[in-house]
Design a protein around this motif. Structure first.
Motif, PDB file in Angstrom:
ATOM      1  N   ALA A   1       1.140  -0.935   0.210  1.00 49.71           N
ATOM      2  CA  ALA A   1       0.009  -0.592   0.150  1.00 49.71           C
ATOM      3  C   ALA A   1       0.862   1.182   0.331  1.00 49.71           C
ATOM      4  O   ALA A   1       0.528   2.065  -0.934  1.00 49.71           O
ATOM      5  N   LEU A   2       1.583   0.985   0.440  1.00 49.96           N
ATOM      6  CA  LEU A   2       2.915   2.497   1.058  1.00 49.96           C
ATOM      7  C   LEU A   2       3.621   2.393  -0.547  1.00 49.96           C
ATOM      8  O   LEU A   2       4.160   3.275  -0.892  1.00 49.96           O
ATOM      9  N   VAL A   3       4.024   1.607  -0.747  1.00 49.77           N
ATOM     10  CA  VAL A   3       5.258   1.494  -2.252  1.00 49.77           C
ATOM     11  C   VAL A   3       3.657   2.061  -3.543  1.00 49.77           C
ATOM     12  O   VAL A   3       3.880   2.692  -4.180  1.00 49.77           O
TER      13      VAL A   3
ATOM     14  N   ASN B   1       3.956   5.458  -5.901  1.00 50.08           N
ATOM     15  CA  ASN B   1       3.811   4.953  -7.038  1.00 50.08           C
ATOM     16  C   ASN B   1       3.263   6.388  -8.069  1.00 50.08           C
ATOM     17  O   ASN B   1       3.005   6.990  -9.211  1.00 50.08           O
ATOM     18  N   ALA B   2       1.860   5.841  -6.966  1.00 48.28           N
ATOM     19  CA  ALA B   2       0.863   6.925  -7.505  1.00 48.28           C
ATOM     20  C   ALA B   2       1.397   8.021  -7.681  1.00 48.28           C
ATOM     21  O   ALA B   2      -0.081   9.256  -8.497  1.00 48.28           O
TER      22      ALA B   2
ATOM     23  N   ASN C   1       1.845  14.630  -5.509  1.00 42.03           N
ATOM     24  CA  ASN C   1       1.296  14.458  -7.154  1.00 42.03           C
ATOM     25  C   ASN C   1       0.905  13.246  -8.427  1.00 42.03           C
ATOM     26  O   ASN C   1       1.909  12.624  -8.526  1.00 42.03           O
ATOM     27  N   GLY C   2      -0.710  13.347  -8.264  1.00 44.19           N
ATOM     28  CA  GLY C   2      -0.973  12.439  -8.898  1.00 44.19           C
ATOM     29  C   GLY C   2      -1.984  12.043  -8.141  1.00 44.19           C
ATOM     30  O   GLY C   2      -3.163  12.677  -7.049  1.00 44.19           O
ATOM     31  N   ASN C   3      -2.998  10.951  -7.344  1.00 43.24           N
ATOM     32  CA  ASN C   3      -4.122  10.260  -7.356  1.00 43.24           C
ATOM     33  C   ASN C   3      -3.690   9.353  -5.940  1.00 43.24           C
ATOM     34  O   ASN C   3      -2.710   9.069  -6.100  1.00 43.24           O
ATOM     35  N   LEU C   4      -4.336   8.785  -5.092  1.00 48.67           N
ATOM     36  CA  LEU C   4      -4.108   8.712  -4.057  1.00 48.67           C
ATOM     37  C   LEU C   4      -4.605   6.549  -4.634  1.00 48.67           C
ATOM     38  O   LEU C   4      -6.036   7.470  -5.181  1.00 48.67           O
TER      39      LEU C   4
END
Length: 279
Positions: free
Chosen positions: A28-30, A34-35, A75-78
């Motif tokens: 989940a952390l990775v 990445n996201a 910067n990105g989505n959860l």
């Protein structure tokens, strides 16, 4: 033989280092990394090193209990997989560039006590089942691009002390269910597109210290029971369509420090307060 023992020792050390959290949590952390363009974070993670060395994490009893990555260039989505952090109590991702909707799975993170996602670019609706997060004491989603109505289920957050939804694109009325949150100290919804009257049941929020309703389209008379909110220090009501003159409120509410009304509401007597809600 000695060399073999040393090699085995280092292997065991490596295994125990990475075993501080479960594989589901690490994944989940990775996924979060990445996201949200983790390589470009201000304080990035070295994924080759133990999770315990990663910036902004608090780990207790082999579980991640807090993530504080505010001002860190996300910067990105959860990702939906963030809900695999079952023991997470604090999620602070404020002042980043997070976009997209809140993950639907987030409402299953019932261990959350603080959810701070303010000052991002999060859009979409506040999840209808936000009320599942019954242990929340702080919900700060202000300064985003959230739209739609405030869900009625928000009234299930009976432990909530701070509800801050200001500077979004929210519409609809202030849910009467908010009156269930009797521990609430801060209610801030200014700078949205909310409308309707203020429910008289707001008087049940006897711990309320800040009530910030400015820059919406609320209308009608304020409920007379507002005078029962003796702990109020901040009352901001300007740029709405309230009727009546409420300047005397500052004298009746003994702790008021910050007080803001439209000019048309600054003269008159408290008798103009209306205890009935208008349609």
């Amino acid at each position: 033989m000695k060399t073999l023992k040393i090699t085995l020792l280092f292997c065991l050390i490596s295994v125990f280092s990475f075993a501080q959290v479960s594989q589901n949590q690490r994944t989940a952390l990775v996924d979060l990394y990445n996201a949200t363009n983790g390589d470009a974070w201000v304080n990035t993670w070295d994924l080759e090193k133990p999770v315990s060395t990663w910036y902004g994490l608090t780990i207790e009893d082999d579980s991640v209990v807090a993530i504080n990555l505010s001002f860190n260039g996300l910067n990105g989505n959860l990702p939906e997989s963030i809900s695999n952090l079952k023991k997470l109590e604090v999620l602070d991702l404020a002042f980043n560039k997070i976009e997209g909707s809140l993950p639907k799975s987030m409402v299953s993170m019932v261990s959350l006590v603080e959810l701070k996602l303010f000052s991002n670019s999060i859009s979409g609706n506040i999840p209808n089942d936000i009320g599942n997060l019954v242990n929340l004491r702080t919900l700060e989603l202000y300064n985003n691009d959230l739209y739609g109505a405030i869900p009625n289920s928000i009234g299930n957050l009976v432990n909530l002390e701070k509800l801050m939804l200001s500077s979004n694109l929210l519409i609809g009325t202030l849910p009467t269910s908010i009156s269930n949150m009797e521990s609430l100290k801060v209610l801030s919804v200014f700078d949205n597109n909310l409308f309707g009257t203020i429910p008289s049941s707001i008087a049940q929020l006897t711990e309320l210290e800040e009530l910030v309703l400015s820059n919406n389209a609320f209308y009608g008379n304020l409920p007379g029971v507002l005078v029962e909110l003796k702990e109020l220090k901040t009352l901001l009501l300007s740029n709405n369509q309230f009727k009546g003159n409420y300047a005397v409120l500052k004298e009746v509410l003994p702790n008021i420090v910050d007080f803001d009304l439209d000019e048309v509401n600054l003269k008159g007597a408290l008798a103009t307060l209306d205890t009935e809600e208008e349609d």
